[in-house]
Scaffold this active site. Structure first.
Site, PDB file in Angstrom:
ATOM      1  CG  HIS A 137      -1.867  -0.418   1.071  1.00 23.12           C
ATOM      2  ND1 HIS A 137      -1.831  -2.575   1.513  1.00 23.12           N
ATOM      3  CD2 HIS A 137      -3.199  -0.923   0.385  1.00 23.12           C
ATOM      4  CE1 HIS A 137      -3.382  -2.890   1.512  1.00 23.12           C
ATOM      5  NE2 HIS A 137      -4.096  -2.053   0.232  1.00 23.12           N
ATOM      6  CE  LYS A 180      -3.115  -0.715   4.452  1.00 19.65           C
ATOM      7  NZ  LYS A 180      -5.824  -0.291   5.012  1.00 19.65           N
TER       8      LYS A 180
END
Length: 252
Positions: free
Chosen positions: A142, A146
């Site tokens: 990600h 995040k």
């Protein structure tokens, strides 16, 4: 016309959802909830959901784990169905979702993508066939903003696989601190954070002389917004209970 309260309306996903709803004719956002109330949205924005006095048919929550208790209390008090799309929730918070669903319709999924949920189903079937002789590893990637790791989706995939295997597997998140060979009962879960990666999940089944990979790559956040909006339209028509992407797909 389904009327939506969007919690987290001025966050990254909130803005994507707002734009996607504008392109639809079967729903509208009538109010938002966000600590940032200054942005121009075209609908009223409240700093706390309990301050929202706008009539609606469903709540779509893409905010922060700290806002969950207020969202669930509001949904229960007003009997407004809700979609909980916030990630990084604790096991206690997930239990609270289950408890609240006895009084109001709730939709909860760690990932709102149809493709990811198909990957979960394929992984269950692969695990049931391969688990005796294949090692299972999950790799998720990600963007660098995040907060939670591993991702809620990686844990969801691990749970689906483990459930298919009777709950016999042990999750391993960190291998560097222990020097020993891999145990057959393990499911390894690894996280990568960097750049602007929207989301990538890969399940590896590594066996004798062969490797099977099931992989999903998100190219944009719109796929999650579309799934969340569809979930809102779905849950607004359901009786009390806890629903997931599986039930929505089955009733489509």
């Amino acid at each position: 016309m389904t009327r939506i309260i969007l919690s987290g309306c001025n966050g990254t996903m909130g803005r994507v959802i707002t734009n996607c709803v504008k392109a639809r004719e079967n729903c509208e956002i009538v109010a938002g909830v966000d600590l940032n109330t200054a942005a121009e949205n075209g609908f009223p924005v409240f700093p706390k959901i309990e301050e929202c006095n706008v009539d609606a048919d469903v709540i779509l929550d893409f905010s922060h784990p700290s806002a969950l208790s207020g969202t669930l209390a509001y949904a229960k008090e007003r009997h407004i169905p809700a979609v909980i799309a916030t990630t990084g929730l604790s096991s206690q918070q997930i239990s609270y979702i289950r408890e609240t669903s006895e009084f109001v319709p709730l939709f909860f999924s760690a990932n709102m993508s149809l493709g990811v949920n198909l990957v979960a189903e394929l992984s269950r079937k692969a695990a049931a066939v391969l688990s005796d002789t294949f090692d299972i590893e999950i790799l998720e990637k990600h963007h660098n903003k995040k907060i939670d790791a591993p991702s809620g989706t990686a844990l969801m995939l691990a749970d689906e696989i483990n459930d298919a295997l009777g709950g016999k597997k042990e999750y391993i998140f960190d291998r560097h601190s222990v020097s020993k060979r891999r145990e057959p009962k393990e499911i390894g879960i690894q996280s990568i954070r960097g750049g602007t990666i929207v989301g990538e999940h890969e399940i590896l089944f590594a066996g004798p002389d062969e490797l099977i990979s099931i992989k999903h790559t998100a190219m944009s956040k719109e796929i999650f917004a579309t799934g969340a909006i569809n979930a809102a339209l779905f849950i607004a028509r359901q009786p009390n209970g806890l629903y997931s992407m599986k039930e929505m797909i089955e009733q489509a």
